[in-house]
Design a protein around this motif. Structure first.
Motif, PDB file in Angstrom:
ATOM      1  N   TYR A  36     -17.250   9.216 -28.703  1.00 55.61           N
ATOM      2  CA  TYR A  36     -16.211  10.215 -28.979  1.00 55.61           C
ATOM      3  C   TYR A  36     -15.154   9.570 -29.871  1.00 55.61           C
ATOM      4  CZ  TYR A  36     -18.030  13.130 -25.153  1.00 55.61           C
ATOM      5  OH  TYR A  36     -18.822  13.917 -24.349  1.00 55.61           O
ATOM      6  N   ASP A  37     -14.681  10.322 -30.848  1.00 55.70           N
ATOM      7  CA  ASP A  37     -13.727   9.716 -31.786  1.00 55.70           C
ATOM      8  C   ASP A  37     -12.461  10.533 -32.005  1.00 55.70           C
ATOM      9  OD1 ASP A  37     -14.804  11.782 -33.240  1.00 55.70           O
ATOM     10  OD2 ASP A  37     -15.609  10.524 -34.838  1.00 55.70           O
ATOM     11  N   LYS A  38     -12.335  11.678 -31.324  1.00 57.51           N
ATOM     12  CA  LYS A  38     -11.112  12.479 -31.452  1.00 57.51           C
ATOM     13  C   LYS A  38     -10.335  12.382 -30.144  1.00 57.51           C
ATOM     14  CE  LYS A  38     -13.482  16.101 -32.942  1.00 57.51           C
ATOM     15  NZ  LYS A  38     -13.797  17.456 -33.501  1.00 57.51           N
ATOM     16  N   LEU A  39      -9.842  11.164 -29.908  1.00 58.06           N
ATOM     17  CA  LEU A  39      -9.238  10.825 -28.628  1.00 58.06           C
ATOM     18  C   LEU A  39      -7.775  10.450 -28.788  1.00 58.06           C
ATOM     19  CD1 LEU A  39     -12.062   8.421 -27.377  1.00 58.06           C
ATOM     20  CD2 LEU A  39     -11.813  10.844 -26.798  1.00 58.06           C
ATOM     21  N   THR A  40      -6.965  10.831 -27.807  1.00 66.32           N
ATOM     22  CA  THR A  40      -5.566  10.425 -27.818  1.00 66.32           C
ATOM     23  C   THR A  40      -5.052  10.350 -26.387  1.00 66.32           C
ATOM     24  OG1 THR A  40      -3.439  10.784 -28.914  1.00 66.32           O
ATOM     25  CG2 THR A  40      -4.515  12.710 -27.995  1.00 66.32           C
ATOM     26  N   LEU A  41      -3.952   9.640 -26.205  1.00 69.28           N
ATOM     27  CA  LEU A  41      -3.338   9.452 -24.892  1.00 69.28           C
ATOM     28  C   LEU A  41      -1.948  10.073 -24.884  1.00 69.28           C
ATOM     29  CD1 LEU A  41      -3.164   8.028 -22.074  1.00 69.28           C
ATOM     30  CD2 LEU A  41      -2.268   6.028 -23.291  1.00 69.28           C
ATOM     31  N   TYR A  42      -1.686  10.900 -23.873  1.00 70.38           N
ATOM     32  CA  TYR A  42      -0.323  11.365 -23.631  1.00 70.38           C
ATOM     33  C   TYR A  42       0.367  10.249 -22.866  1.00 70.38           C
ATOM     34  CZ  TYR A  42       3.519  14.073 -21.496  1.00 70.38           C
ATOM     35  OH  TYR A  42       4.762  14.517 -21.063  1.00 70.38           O
ATOM     36  N   ASP A  43       1.143   9.465 -23.587  1.00 75.50           N
ATOM     37  CA  ASP A  43       1.645   8.201 -23.066  1.00 75.50           C
ATOM     38  C   ASP A  43       2.543   8.380 -21.846  1.00 75.50           C
ATOM     39  OD1 ASP A  43       1.807   5.450 -23.044  1.00 75.50           O
ATOM     40  OD2 ASP A  43       3.362   5.321 -24.575  1.00 75.50           O
ATOM     41  N   ALA A  44       3.478   9.310 -21.907  1.00 78.86           N
ATOM     42  CA  ALA A  44       4.423   9.481 -20.802  1.00 78.86           C
ATOM     43  C   ALA A  44       3.787  10.160 -19.593  1.00 78.86           C
ATOM     44  CB  ALA A  44       5.635  10.281 -21.271  1.00 78.86           C
ATOM     45  N   SER A  45       2.747  10.926 -19.811  1.00 81.87           N
ATOM     46  CA  SER A  45       1.947  11.549 -18.762  1.00 81.87           C
ATOM     47  C   SER A  45       2.796  12.278 -17.718  1.00 81.87           C
ATOM     48  CB  SER A  45       1.027  10.502 -18.128  1.00 81.87           C
ATOM     49  OG  SER A  45      -0.041  10.164 -19.003  1.00 81.87           O
ATOM     50  N   MET A  46       2.331  12.320 -16.458  1.00 84.66           N
ATOM     51  CA  MET A  46       3.042  13.105 -15.446  1.00 84.66           C
ATOM     52  C   MET A  46       4.394  12.510 -15.080  1.00 84.66           C
ATOM     53  SD  MET A  46       1.300  15.773 -15.064  1.00 84.66           S
ATOM     54  CE  MET A  46       2.077  16.560 -13.652  1.00 84.66           C
ATOM     55  N   GLY A  47       4.596  11.229 -15.395  1.00 88.22           N
ATOM     56  CA  GLY A  47       5.902  10.637 -15.164  1.00 88.22           C
ATOM     57  C   GLY A  47       7.001  11.362 -15.921  1.00 88.22           C
ATOM     58  N   GLU A  48       6.644  11.969 -17.037  1.00 90.63           N
ATOM     59  CA  GLU A  48       7.577  12.784 -17.808  1.00 90.63           C
ATOM     60  C   GLU A  48       7.383  14.262 -17.504  1.00 90.63           C
ATOM     61  OE1 GLU A  48       8.841  12.689 -22.358  1.00 90.63           O
ATOM     62  OE2 GLU A  48       6.773  13.403 -22.143  1.00 90.63           O
ATOM     63  N   TRP A  49       6.126  14.717 -17.580  1.00 84.86           N
ATOM     64  CA  TRP A  49       5.828  16.144 -17.498  1.00 84.86           C
ATOM     65  C   TRP A  49       6.327  16.766 -16.195  1.00 84.86           C
ATOM     66  CZ3 TRP A  49       3.372  18.816 -21.498  1.00 84.86           C
ATOM     67  CH2 TRP A  49       3.027  20.152 -21.231  1.00 84.86           C
ATOM     68  N   ALA A  50       6.055  16.099 -15.072  1.00 82.33           N
ATOM     69  CA  ALA A  50       6.388  16.671 -13.768  1.00 82.33           C
ATOM     70  C   ALA A  50       7.889  16.745 -13.520  1.00 82.33           C
ATOM     71  CB  ALA A  50       5.721  15.854 -12.661  1.00 82.33           C
ATOM     72  N   ARG A  51       8.653  15.932 -14.242  1.00 78.88           N
ATOM     73  CA  ARG A  51      10.104  15.888 -14.035  1.00 78.88           C
ATOM     74  C   ARG A  51      10.879  16.775 -15.013  1.00 78.88           C
ATOM     75  NH1 ARG A  51      12.210  11.291 -11.163  1.00 78.88           N
ATOM     76  NH2 ARG A  51      10.523  10.117 -10.178  1.00 78.88           N
ATOM     77  N   ASP A  52      10.173  17.395 -15.951  1.00 75.27           N
ATOM     78  CA  ASP A  52      10.830  18.224 -16.951  1.00 75.27           C
ATOM     79  C   ASP A  52      10.617  19.698 -16.602  1.00 75.27           C
ATOM     80  OD1 ASP A  52      11.702  19.625 -19.171  1.00 75.27           O
ATOM     81  OD2 ASP A  52      10.854  18.214 -20.633  1.00 75.27           O
ATOM     82  N   PRO A  53      11.628  20.377 -16.054  1.00 79.58           N
ATOM     83  CA  PRO A  53      11.448  21.768 -15.610  1.00 79.58           C
ATOM     84  C   PRO A  53      11.164  22.740 -16.743  1.00 79.58           C
ATOM     85  CG  PRO A  53      13.764  21.122 -15.501  1.00 79.58           C
ATOM     86  CD  PRO A  53      12.992  19.877 -15.807  1.00 79.58           C
ATOM     87  N   SER A  54      11.387  22.307 -17.996  1.00 81.01           N
ATOM     88  CA  SER A  54      11.096  23.201 -19.123  1.00 81.01           C
ATOM     89  C   SER A  54       9.602  23.243 -19.444  1.00 81.01           C
ATOM     90  CB  SER A  54      11.862  22.755 -20.366  1.00 81.01           C
ATOM     91  OG  SER A  54      11.321  21.563 -20.911  1.00 81.01           O
ATOM     92  N   LEU A  55       8.831  22.320 -18.852  1.00 79.68           N
ATOM     93  CA  LEU A  55       7.394  22.263 -19.126  1.00 79.68           C
ATOM     94  C   LEU A  55       6.609  22.984 -18.042  1.00 79.68           C
ATOM     95  CD1 LEU A  55       7.209  18.506 -20.199  1.00 79.68           C
ATOM     96  CD2 LEU A  55       7.112  20.500 -21.705  1.00 79.68           C
ATOM     97  N   PRO A  56       5.588  23.747 -18.410  1.00 80.29           N
ATOM     98  CA  PRO A  56       4.814  24.492 -17.420  1.00 80.29           C
ATOM     99  C   PRO A  56       3.953  23.564 -16.580  1.00 80.29           C
ATOM    100  CG  PRO A  56       3.766  24.676 -19.562  1.00 80.29           C
ATOM    101  CD  PRO A  56       5.080  23.937 -19.792  1.00 80.29           C
ATOM    102  N   ILE A  57       3.701  23.967 -15.347  1.00 84.52           N
ATOM    103  CA  ILE A  57       2.840  23.171 -14.464  1.00 84.52           C
ATOM    104  C   ILE A  57       1.963  24.138 -13.677  1.00 84.52           C
ATOM    105  CG2 ILE A  57       4.249  23.026 -12.367  1.00 84.52           C
ATOM    106  CD1 ILE A  57       3.745  19.864 -12.693  1.00 84.52           C
ATOM    107  N   GLU A  58       0.785  23.671 -13.304  1.00 80.30           N
ATOM    108  CA  GLU A  58      -0.209  24.536 -12.684  1.00 80.30           C
ATOM    109  C   GLU A  58      -0.719  23.856 -11.409  1.00 80.30           C
ATOM    110  OE1 GLU A  58      -3.523  26.963 -14.946  1.00 80.30           O
ATOM    111  OE2 GLU A  58      -4.205  24.886 -14.708  1.00 80.30           O
ATOM    112  N   THR A  59      -0.945  24.635 -10.360  1.00 75.05           N
ATOM    113  CA  THR A  59      -1.538  24.146  -9.115  1.00 75.05           C
ATOM    114  C   THR A  59      -2.643  25.105  -8.666  1.00 75.05           C
ATOM    115  OG1 THR A  59       0.078  25.331  -7.765  1.00 75.05           O
ATOM    116  CG2 THR A  59       0.618  23.061  -8.370  1.00 75.05           C
TER     117      THR A  59
END
Length: 289
Positions: free
Chosen positions: A265-288
């Motif tokens: 696979y060659d179209k790969l990337t990393l979301y560096d901040a990951s859930m450490g950022e995403w889960a703490r930002d109320p402006s970002l959507p989250i799903e359960t």
């Protein structure tokens, strides 16, 4: 087509141990628990004590949070600027012309994190399959004491674009049919069934789950390419997709990225901040679930 493996076996490493062209690094960090209500999800502790207690002969030690991360960032382990990395790798004698081997203790994710960082800088390294755990289980030579290090070098990076993305890119790709977002955390955290040390429980909406833990064997080695291929395919991860991988802090996701790279696979990337950022930002959507 599958690519030349980024892994090196214990047998292969033993055969080149002592080669003056080898640059061998223990990359271990420990995430220690913090009191409930703390502003951080864990305490990042370098593995220098376990290094001193026993390491592969000739190895140097790399402190991920201490030397190779952006300390101004709110999250641990964030990719720093190129100049910082050039200086740090140079201090440790890392030279792209050398045979670079990375390993860690307990889990390979610390060595795969350095592997991904180095790839983004234009340097290809190898990761010891099974790490120090497998090396010791086989009764191979161990050295104790502080790292002796390697002669310093002038390390010049050749950065490659696209290895890291931020929250805005991830948010923009939600629902994009050309992209698959992969969560490398365990299923209980993916589904939001347990409290998360990162903040709100749950996942990036629409993301699929290929836990890094399911890609490792009992002896700490990584699973076979065929098994990895099946696990990714079952979640709709295909070579025609742009693949964004995340976890809690941008570490365990690099196990997924290594196996995907090994599979071609060659179209790969990393979301560096990951859930450490995403889960703490109320402006970002989250799903359960």
């Amino acid at each position: 087509m599958p690519q030349p493996t980024p892994l090196i076996t214990t047998e292969q490493l033993a055969a080149i141990l002592g080669d003056p062209n080898l640059r061998l690094y223990d990359c271990t960090t420990y995430n220690e628990p913090v009191p409930p209500g703390s502003d951080v999800p864990y305490r990042a502790v370098p593995g220098d004590k376990t290094f001193a207690a026993g390491h592969i002969p000739g190895a140097d030690f790399l402190d991920l949070q201490g030397e190779f991360s952006d300390k101004s960032a709110q999250q641990f382990f964030m990719m720093p600027d190129v100049a910082q990395l050039e200086a740090a790798f140079g201090r440790h004698g890392l030279d792209a012309s050398k045979t670079i081997v990375l390993y860690s203790i307990g889990t390979m994710m610390w060595s795969t994190r350095f592997w991904w960082m180095l790839r983004s800088l234009g340097v290809d390294a190898r990761v010891l399959d099974g790490g120090l755990d497998k090396w010791k289980a086989e009764g191979r030579a161990i050295e104790t004491g502080a790292p002796k290090g390697y002669p310093a070098t002038t390390f010049k990076a050749n950065p490659r674009a696209g290895f890291f993305v931020d929250k805005n890119t991830v948010k923009a790709r939600i629902g994009d049919s050309s992209t698959v977002i992969v969560n490398a955390l365990g299923p209980q955290f993916h589904q939001g069934l347990e409290p998360s040390r990162y903040g709100r429980p749950g996942r990036v909406p629409g993301s699929v789950n290929v836990p890094a833990a399911t890609l490792a064997n009992a002896d700490k080695t990584l699973t076979t390419p065929a098994d990895a291929e099946a696990k990714f395919a079952a979640q709709g991860v295909t070579r025609d997709k742009n693949v964004i991988v995340y976890c809690g802090g941008g570490i365990s996701a690099t196990i997924d990225l290594l196996l995907l790279t090994q599979l071609g696979y060659d179209k790969l990337t990393l979301y560096d901040a990951s859930m450490g950022e995403w889960a703490r930002d109320p402006s970002l959507p989250i799903e359960t679930d």
